[in-house]
Design a protein around this motif. Structure first.
Motif, mmCIF file in Angstrom:
data_model
loop_
_atom_site.group_PDB
_atom_site.id
_atom_site.type_symbol
_atom_site.label_atom_id
_atom_site.label_comp_id
_atom_site.label_asym_id
_atom_site.label_seq_id
_atom_site.Cartn_x
_atom_site.Cartn_y
_atom_site.Cartn_z
ATOM 1 N N ASP A 153 56.549 22.262 7.013
ATOM 2 C CA ASP A 153 56.951 22.514 6.017
ATOM 3 C C ASP A 153 56.443 21.513 4.654
ATOM 4 O O ASP A 153 56.765 21.859 3.959
ATOM 5 N N GLN A 154 54.733 20.897 5.856
ATOM 6 C CA GLN A 154 54.279 20.493 4.712
ATOM 7 C C GLN A 154 53.200 20.961 4.373
ATOM 8 O O GLN A 154 52.495 21.907 4.937
ATOM 9 N N LYS A 155 52.495 20.680 2.791
ATOM 10 C CA LYS A 155 51.225 21.138 2.935
ATOM 11 C C LYS A 155 49.686 20.712 3.617
ATOM 12 O O LYS A 155 49.788 19.079 4.335
ATOM 13 N N ILE A 156 49.190 20.905 4.387
ATOM 14 C CA ILE A 156 48.555 20.407 5.710
ATOM 15 C C ILE A 156 46.963 20.825 5.126
ATOM 16 O O ILE A 156 47.009 22.112 4.477
ATOM 17 N N SER A 157 45.969 20.014 4.985
ATOM 18 C CA SER A 157 44.769 20.611 4.817
ATOM 19 C C SER A 157 43.934 19.263 5.474
ATOM 20 O O SER A 157 44.700 18.436 6.783
ATOM 21 N N SER A 158 42.491 19.786 5.536
ATOM 22 C CA SER A 158 41.986 19.440 6.531
ATOM 23 C C SER A 158 40.142 19.086 5.101
ATOM 24 O O SER A 158 39.452 19.959 4.632
ATOM 25 N N LYS A 159 40.092 17.434 6.001
ATOM 26 C CA LYS A 159 38.516 17.102 5.318
ATOM 27 C C LYS A 159 37.470 16.777 6.626
ATOM 28 O O LYS A 159 37.679 16.448 7.716
ATOM 29 N N LEU A 160 36.553 17.914 6.764
ATOM 30 C CA LEU A 160 35.479 17.895 7.387
ATOM 31 C C LEU A 160 34.652 16.807 7.080
ATOM 32 O O LEU A 160 33.797 16.647 6.519
ATOM 33 N N ILE A 161 34.694 15.734 7.865
ATOM 34 C CA ILE A 161 33.449 14.410 8.479
ATOM 35 C C ILE A 161 32.475 15.038 9.150
ATOM 36 O O ILE A 161 31.015 14.858 8.744
ATOM 37 N N HIS A 162 32.444 15.827 10.052
ATOM 38 C CA HIS A 162 31.241 16.088 11.031
ATOM 39 C C HIS A 162 31.500 16.965 12.117
ATOM 40 O O HIS A 162 33.098 17.591 13.175
ATOM 41 N N PHE A 163 30.456 18.284 12.381
ATOM 42 C CA PHE A 163 30.594 19.272 13.079
ATOM 43 C C PHE A 163 29.314 19.668 13.639
ATOM 44 O O PHE A 163 28.606 19.909 12.881
ATOM 45 N N ILE A 198 35.074 28.514 25.224
ATOM 46 C CA ILE A 198 37.093 29.111 24.666
ATOM 47 C C ILE A 198 36.450 30.294 23.791
ATOM 48 O O ILE A 198 37.309 31.129 23.722
ATOM 49 N N ALA A 199 36.097 30.032 22.358
ATOM 50 C CA ALA A 199 35.799 30.592 21.859
ATOM 51 C C ALA A 199 35.138 30.206 20.697
ATOM 52 O O ALA A 199 34.931 29.158 20.176
ATOM 53 N N PRO A 200 34.321 31.212 19.502
ATOM 54 C CA PRO A 200 33.259 30.626 18.432
ATOM 55 C C PRO A 200 34.301 30.388 17.298
ATOM 56 O O PRO A 200 35.657 30.238 17.445
ATOM 57 N N ILE A 201 33.836 28.790 16.386
ATOM 58 C CA ILE A 201 34.738 28.158 15.615
ATOM 59 C C ILE A 201 33.441 28.031 14.679
ATOM 60 O O ILE A 201 32.098 27.499 15.578
ATOM 61 N N ASP A 202 33.615 27.753 13.629
ATOM 62 C CA ASP A 202 33.416 27.513 12.670
ATOM 63 C C ASP A 202 33.507 26.908 11.251
ATOM 64 O O ASP A 202 35.139 26.223 11.745
ATOM 65 N N GLU A 203 33.323 26.247 10.104
ATOM 66 C CA GLU A 203 34.161 25.143 9.250
ATOM 67 C C GLU A 203 35.245 25.838 8.519
ATOM 68 O O GLU A 203 35.797 25.664 8.303
ATOM 69 N N LYS A 204 34.633 27.321 8.285
ATOM 70 C CA LYS A 204 35.780 27.931 8.647
ATOM 71 C C LYS A 204 37.640 28.214 8.787
ATOM 72 O O LYS A 204 38.743 27.653 8.460
ATOM 73 N N VAL A 205 37.210 28.123 10.536
ATOM 74 C CA VAL A 205 38.121 27.901 11.559
ATOM 75 C C VAL A 205 38.451 26.167 11.563
ATOM 76 O O VAL A 205 39.942 25.878 11.037
ATOM 77 N N LEU A 206 37.643 25.033 11.098
ATOM 78 C CA LEU A 206 38.495 24.154 11.139
ATOM 79 C C LEU A 206 38.908 23.409 10.087
ATOM 80 O O LEU A 206 39.495 22.317 9.448
ATOM 81 N N SER A 207 39.120 24.545 9.164
ATOM 82 C CA SER A 207 39.873 24.102 7.233
ATOM 83 C C SER A 207 41.618 24.380 7.562
ATOM 84 O O SER A 207 42.518 24.106 7.096
ATOM 85 N N GLY A 208 41.438 25.250 8.526
ATOM 86 C CA GLY A 208 43.168 25.113 9.008
ATOM 87 C C GLY A 208 43.095 24.932 10.833
ATOM 88 O O GLY A 208 42.428 23.812 10.909
ATOM 89 N N SER A 209 44.532 25.072 10.906
ATOM 90 C CA SER A 209 44.994 25.215 12.144
ATOM 91 C C SER A 209 43.797 25.461 13.680
ATOM 92 O O SER A 209 44.363 26.815 13.617
ATOM 93 N N VAL A 210 43.159 24.481 13.583
ATOM 94 C CA VAL A 210 42.345 25.418 15.195
ATOM 95 C C VAL A 210 43.633 25.878 16.290
ATOM 96 O O VAL A 210 43.134 27.047 17.266
ATOM 97 N N TYR A 211 44.354 25.439 16.400
ATOM 98 C CA TYR A 211 45.324 26.437 17.942
ATOM 99 C C TYR A 211 46.022 27.566 17.691
ATOM 100 O O TYR A 211 46.074 28.153 18.532
ATOM 101 N N ASP A 212 45.939 27.144 16.214
ATOM 102 C CA ASP A 212 46.914 28.733 15.494
ATOM 103 C C ASP A 212 45.708 30.250 15.814
ATOM 104 O O ASP A 212 45.991 31.074 15.859
ATOM 105 N N TYR A 213 44.192 29.137 15.872
ATOM 106 C CA TYR A 213 42.660 29.886 16.035
ATOM 107 C C TYR A 213 42.881 30.281 16.785
ATOM 108 O O TYR A 213 42.756 31.832 17.929
ATOM 109 N N LEU A 214 42.809 29.541 17.955
ATOM 110 C CA LEU A 214 42.310 29.929 18.642
ATOM 111 C C LEU A 214 44.059 30.936 20.013
ATOM 112 O O LEU A 214 43.355 31.123 20.736
#
Length: 239
Positions: free
Chosen positions: A92-102, A148-164
């Motif tokens: 119920d809160q605003k979640i965001s991510s900052k990518l440090i390394h990929f 398991i799946a192709p993952i990119d920086e766009k995916v990592l900006s949100g929920s990885v579990y939802d994407y998978l």
């Protein structure tokens, strides 16, 4: 995996992600047997597993309910026994991510062991800062098999579990967690904005999908005075 265990895992996931909310009545057995195309006996085995874990309980003549959790209304007390990500625990809160390394690389020996993969199976290495309402919440270091799946920086900006879940039909159903404390090193202190050697709360996790396969090995670090966790204990009377 036996069908009743698949159903158990599916309903458990729906409970842990608040699809079936605490205190709510589960769908009737007629609805669930039709949904999963199984007999009442198979469904009963699934419900018994959920009951043994203290996730549901039955009322004679009323049905099966999701058991309320202690302090379930508190946004500060986070359940330590639920293998879910920040998106679910703070839905119920605003979640965001900052990518440090990929990047993608070959796994270390401990990653091979925990993910049950070979030395030549490439993995993603991901380091992210998770923010809740624009405030630093945790520092996540995750390793996942590339297969398991192709993952990119766009995916990592949100929920990885939802994407998978939507792109690989992969559902997190179980996890093994090790909890401990450690002093913040240089990287952690900079990312979490704390002093060097400050006490940090750490959770190591191996996440498993609905087929029992390990798909993530991660370490999450939290500022010790910003987070509280709770563990509910249910004793199975049949043991």
């Amino acid at each position: 995996m036996y069908r009743y265990r698949e159903i158990y895992s599916d309903i458990k996931r729906d409970i842990l992600t608040n699809h079936y909310r605490a205190g709510a009545l589960l769908p009737t057995q007629e609805i669930l047997t039709e949904k999963y195309q199984v007999s009442r006996l198979t469904l009963k085995k699934s419900l018994n597993l959920l009951s043994d874990e203290g996730l549901v309980y039955s009322k004679q003549g009323s049905g099966t309910y999701v058991r309320p959790r202690m302090d379930s209304q508190s946004t500060e007390m986070l359940p330590l026994d639920l293998p879910v990500g920040v998106t679910y625990s703070h839905r119920d809160q605003k979640i965001s991510s900052k990518l440090i390394h990929f990047n993608a690389r070959l796994p270390t020996e401990i990653e091979q062991k925990n993910l049950q993969i070979l030395s030549n199976d490439p993995v993603y290495e991901i380091k992210r800062v998770r923010l809740i309402n624009k405030k630093v919440y945790s520092f996540e270091h995750s390793v996942m098999p590339v297969s398991i799946a192709p993952i990119d920086e766009k995916v990592l900006s949100g929920s990885v579990y939802d994407y998978l879940g939507s792109h690989a039909n992969l559902q997190l159903t179980d996890a093994r967690r090790v909890v401990y404390a450690e002093p913040a090193n240089k990287e952690t202190s900079q990312v979490l904005e704390v002093s060097l050697d400050s006490p940090i709360f750490v959770i190591d996790q191996i996440a498993y999908d609905q087929k029992g396969r390990a798909f993530e090995y991660s370490t999450s670090r939290f500022v010790s005075n910003h987070n509280k966790f709770v563990l509910d204990v249910h004793l199975n009377k049949n043991n």
